[in-house]
Design an enzyme around this catalytic site. Structure first.
Site, PDB file in Angstrom:
ATOM      1  N   LYS A  13       0.825  -1.210   0.000  1.00 40.70           N
ATOM      2  CA  LYS A  13       0.000   0.000   0.000  1.00 40.70           C
ATOM      3  C   LYS A  13       0.863   1.265   0.000  1.00 40.70           C
ATOM      4  O   LYS A  13       0.619   2.181  -0.781  1.00 40.70           O
ATOM      5  CB  LYS A  13      -0.933   0.027   1.230  1.00 40.70           C
ATOM      6  CG  LYS A  13      -1.938  -1.123   1.259  1.00 40.70           C
ATOM      7  CD  LYS A  13      -2.929  -0.957   2.401  1.00 40.70           C
ATOM      8  CE  LYS A  13      -2.323  -1.100   3.785  1.00 40.70           C
ATOM      9  NZ  LYS A  13      -1.864  -2.464   4.113  1.00 40.70           N
ATOM     10  N   ARG A  88      -9.920   1.028   8.676  1.00 46.84           N
ATOM     11  CA  ARG A  88      -9.455  -0.326   8.944  1.00 46.84           C
ATOM     12  C   ARG A  88     -10.495  -1.164   9.678  1.00 46.84           C
ATOM     13  O   ARG A  88     -10.254  -2.337   9.964  1.00 46.84           O
ATOM     14  CB  ARG A  88      -8.207  -0.239   9.816  1.00 46.84           C
ATOM     15  CG  ARG A  88      -6.979  -0.888   9.220  1.00 46.84           C
ATOM     16  CD  ARG A  88      -5.879  -0.700  10.237  1.00 46.84           C
ATOM     17  NE  ARG A  88      -4.684  -1.422   9.918  1.00 46.84           N
ATOM     18  CZ  ARG A  88      -3.689  -0.941   9.189  1.00 46.84           C
ATOM     19  NH1 ARG A  88      -3.775   0.248   8.645  1.00 46.84           N
ATOM     20  NH2 ARG A  88      -2.609  -1.665   9.014  1.00 46.84           N
ATOM     21  N   ARG A 127      11.282  -6.763   4.963  1.00 48.30           N
ATOM     22  CA  ARG A 127      11.189  -5.350   5.342  1.00 48.30           C
ATOM     23  C   ARG A 127      11.649  -5.160   6.798  1.00 48.30           C
ATOM     24  O   ARG A 127      12.290  -4.163   7.124  1.00 48.30           O
ATOM     25  CB  ARG A 127       9.760  -4.839   5.168  1.00 48.30           C
ATOM     26  CG  ARG A 127       9.654  -3.343   5.430  1.00 48.30           C
ATOM     27  CD  ARG A 127       8.269  -2.803   5.133  1.00 48.30           C
ATOM     28  NE  ARG A 127       7.270  -3.347   6.052  1.00 48.30           N
ATOM     29  CZ  ARG A 127       5.966  -3.118   5.943  1.00 48.30           C
ATOM     30  NH1 ARG A 127       5.506  -2.404   4.949  1.00 48.30           N
ATOM     31  NH2 ARG A 127       5.122  -3.634   6.815  1.00 48.30           N
ATOM     32  N   ARG A 133      11.292  -2.164  11.480  1.00 53.03           N
ATOM     33  CA  ARG A 133      10.002  -1.923  12.139  1.00 53.03           C
ATOM     34  C   ARG A 133       9.741  -3.014  13.167  1.00 53.03           C
ATOM     35  O   ARG A 133       9.800  -4.198  12.849  1.00 53.03           O
ATOM     36  CB  ARG A 133       8.876  -1.922  11.093  1.00 53.03           C
ATOM     37  CG  ARG A 133       8.414  -0.528  10.740  1.00 53.03           C
ATOM     38  CD  ARG A 133       7.397  -0.563   9.640  1.00 53.03           C
ATOM     39  NE  ARG A 133       6.122  -1.169  10.047  1.00 53.03           N
ATOM     40  CZ  ARG A 133       5.042  -1.143   9.293  1.00 53.03           C
ATOM     41  NH1 ARG A 133       5.078  -0.570   8.104  1.00 53.03           N
ATOM     42  NH2 ARG A 133       3.930  -1.692   9.717  1.00 53.03           N
ATOM     43  N   ARG A 144      -1.306  -9.511  13.165  1.00 52.80           N
ATOM     44  CA  ARG A 144      -1.764  -8.463  12.239  1.00 52.80           C
ATOM     45  C   ARG A 144      -2.667  -9.064  11.167  1.00 52.80           C
ATOM     46  O   ARG A 144      -3.657  -8.449  10.764  1.00 52.80           O
ATOM     47  CB  ARG A 144      -0.562  -7.768  11.584  1.00 52.80           C
ATOM     48  CG  ARG A 144       0.165  -6.833  12.537  1.00 52.80           C
ATOM     49  CD  ARG A 144       1.553  -6.510  12.043  1.00 52.80           C
ATOM     50  NE  ARG A 144       1.566  -5.657  10.858  1.00 52.80           N
ATOM     51  CZ  ARG A 144       2.656  -5.435  10.124  1.00 52.80           C
ATOM     52  NH1 ARG A 144       3.807  -5.996  10.460  1.00 52.80           N
ATOM     53  NH2 ARG A 144       2.589  -4.645   9.091  1.00 52.80           N
TER      54      ARG A 144
HETATM   55  P1  ATP Z   1       1.959  -2.131   5.377  1.00 49.57           P
HETATM   56  O1  ATP Z   1       2.788  -1.007   5.906  1.00 49.57           O
HETATM   57  O2  ATP Z   1       2.758  -3.193   4.724  1.00 49.57           O
HETATM   58  O3  ATP Z   1       0.837  -1.635   4.493  1.00 49.57           O
HETATM   59  P2  ATP Z   1       0.246  -2.441   7.623  1.00 49.57           P
HETATM   60  O4  ATP Z   1      -0.944  -2.027   6.818  1.00 49.57           O
HETATM   61  O5  ATP Z   1      -0.008  -3.500   8.625  1.00 49.57           O
HETATM   62  O6  ATP Z   1       1.368  -2.914   6.637  1.00 49.57           O
HETATM   63  P3  ATP Z   1       0.526   0.214   8.725  1.00 49.57           P
HETATM   64  O7  ATP Z   1      -0.653   0.671   7.912  1.00 49.57           O
HETATM   65  O8  ATP Z   1       1.758   0.990   8.640  1.00 49.57           O
HETATM   66  O9  ATP Z   1       0.946  -1.262   8.402  1.00 49.57           O
HETATM   67  O10 ATP Z   1       0.009   0.097  10.228  1.00 49.57           O
HETATM   68  C1  ATP Z   1       0.845  -0.373  11.244  1.00 49.57           C
HETATM   69  C2  ATP Z   1       0.033  -0.534  12.513  1.00 49.57           C
HETATM   70  O11 ATP Z   1      -0.499   0.756  12.922  1.00 49.57           O
HETATM   71  C3  ATP Z   1      -1.200  -1.431  12.410  1.00 49.57           C
HETATM   72  O12 ATP Z   1      -0.877  -2.794  12.575  1.00 49.57           O
HETATM   73  C4  ATP Z   1      -2.084  -0.870  13.535  1.00 49.57           C
HETATM   74  O13 ATP Z   1      -1.683  -1.342  14.798  1.00 49.57           O
HETATM   75  C5  ATP Z   1      -1.801   0.618  13.493  1.00 49.57           C
HETATM   76  N1  ATP Z   1      -2.768   1.330  12.623  1.00 49.57           N
HETATM   77  C6  ATP Z   1      -2.511   1.914  11.420  1.00 49.57           C
HETATM   78  N2  ATP Z   1      -3.624   2.451  10.910  1.00 49.57           N
HETATM   79  C7  ATP Z   1      -4.627   2.191  11.794  1.00 49.57           C
HETATM   80  C8  ATP Z   1      -6.020   2.446  11.830  1.00 49.57           C
HETATM   81  N3  ATP Z   1      -6.644   3.099  10.832  1.00 49.57           N
HETATM   82  N4  ATP Z   1      -6.733   2.025  12.906  1.00 49.57           N
HETATM   83  C9  ATP Z   1      -6.137   1.386  13.895  1.00 49.57           C
HETATM   84  N5  ATP Z   1      -4.836   1.088  13.933  1.00 49.57           N
HETATM   85  C10 ATP Z   1      -4.076   1.472  12.894  1.00 49.57           C
HETATM   86 MG    MG Z   2       2.079   1.013   5.106  1.00 51.13          MG
END
Ligand code: ATP
Ligand code: MG
Length: 188
Positions: A13, A88, A127, A133, A144
């Site tokens: 993403k 989310r 990664r 991270r 996750r």
């Molecule tokens: P990637 O970075 O590969 O897309 P990802 O989608 O799991 O992976 P991030 O979107 O960076 O990673 O989110 C990391 C963490 O931050 C999530 O696992 C969650 O704990 C928290 N987080 C991020 N966005 C939200 C949200 N909209 N609501 C609740 N928690 C969130």
């Molecule tokens: Mg991301």
């Protein structure tokens, strides 16, 4: 134009979001990046968020509301937004609908980046090595993924029923995936 990117952890993403925002001049909202900034700054929100993120759970909607409100305040005059990692869960999707209608705006399209689970582990672990991270490890990834299946996947149906969903395979060359996404956006 307002776009939402939906997909499991490690779907790519962030990578696609950067390319899309550059080409279409959209403001990039990554709740994950904003939370990691709070963590780096050791703010009160950051301290709370770190523990939850490392457990592979979603941070509270209350924290997310504050994070996105401050983002929209700072990017008020943008011609459009790309939402990466938000919404989310269904509560966040309803909040987004409410914010959109308050500002007489709407979601143009929800792009689902589809990647099978077997690829995700490999991507996340590499990664983890590159970027360090703390949530990119095998144990947290399993949680996750569980969180994604239980809380975020229902949004696929939600947006499909709203007629907004477009599915793209997130496996293959980055630039090829990007072209598939661009052709969807160009048809909007
Ligand atoms: P990637 O970075 O590969 O897309 P990802 O989608 O799991 O992976 P991030 O979107 O960076 O990673 O989110 C990391 C963490 O931050 C999530 O696992 C969650 O704990 C928290 N987080 C991020 N966005 C939200 C949200 N909209 N609501 C609740 N928690 C969130
Ligand atoms: Mg991301």
């Amino acid at each position: 134009m307002n776009l939402v990117l939906l997909g499991p952890p490690g779907a790519g993403k962030g990578t696609q979001a950067n390319l899309i925002c550059e080409k279409y001049k959209l403001s990039h909202l990554s709740t994950g990046d904003l939370l990691r900034l709070e963590i780096a700054n050791k703010s009160e929100v950051g301290v709370k968020a770190k523990q939850i993120i490392d457990e592979g759970k979603l941070v509270s909607n209350e924290i997310i509301i504050n994070v996105i409100k401050s983002f929209f305040n700072k990017n008020k005059n943008s011609s459009g937004y790309l939402l990466d990692g938000f919404p989310r869960n269904t509560a966040q999707a309803r909040l987004l609908d409410k914010l959109m209608s308050e500002f007489k705006n709407k979601i143009s399209c929800v792009i689902q980046l589809d990647v099978e689970e077997k690829h995700l582990k490999e991507r996340i672990l590499s990664r983890g090595k590159e970027e360090g991270r703390s949530d990119d490890n095998e144990e947290t990834l399993l949680k996750r993924l569980e969180t994604y299946f239980n809380e975020t996947m229902p949004l696929i149906k939600y947006y499909d029923e709203a007629g907004l969903l477009k599915k793209v395979s997130g496996v293959g060359e980055i630039m090829h995936i990007n072209q598939l996404i661009n052709s969807i956006i160009d048809r909007l």
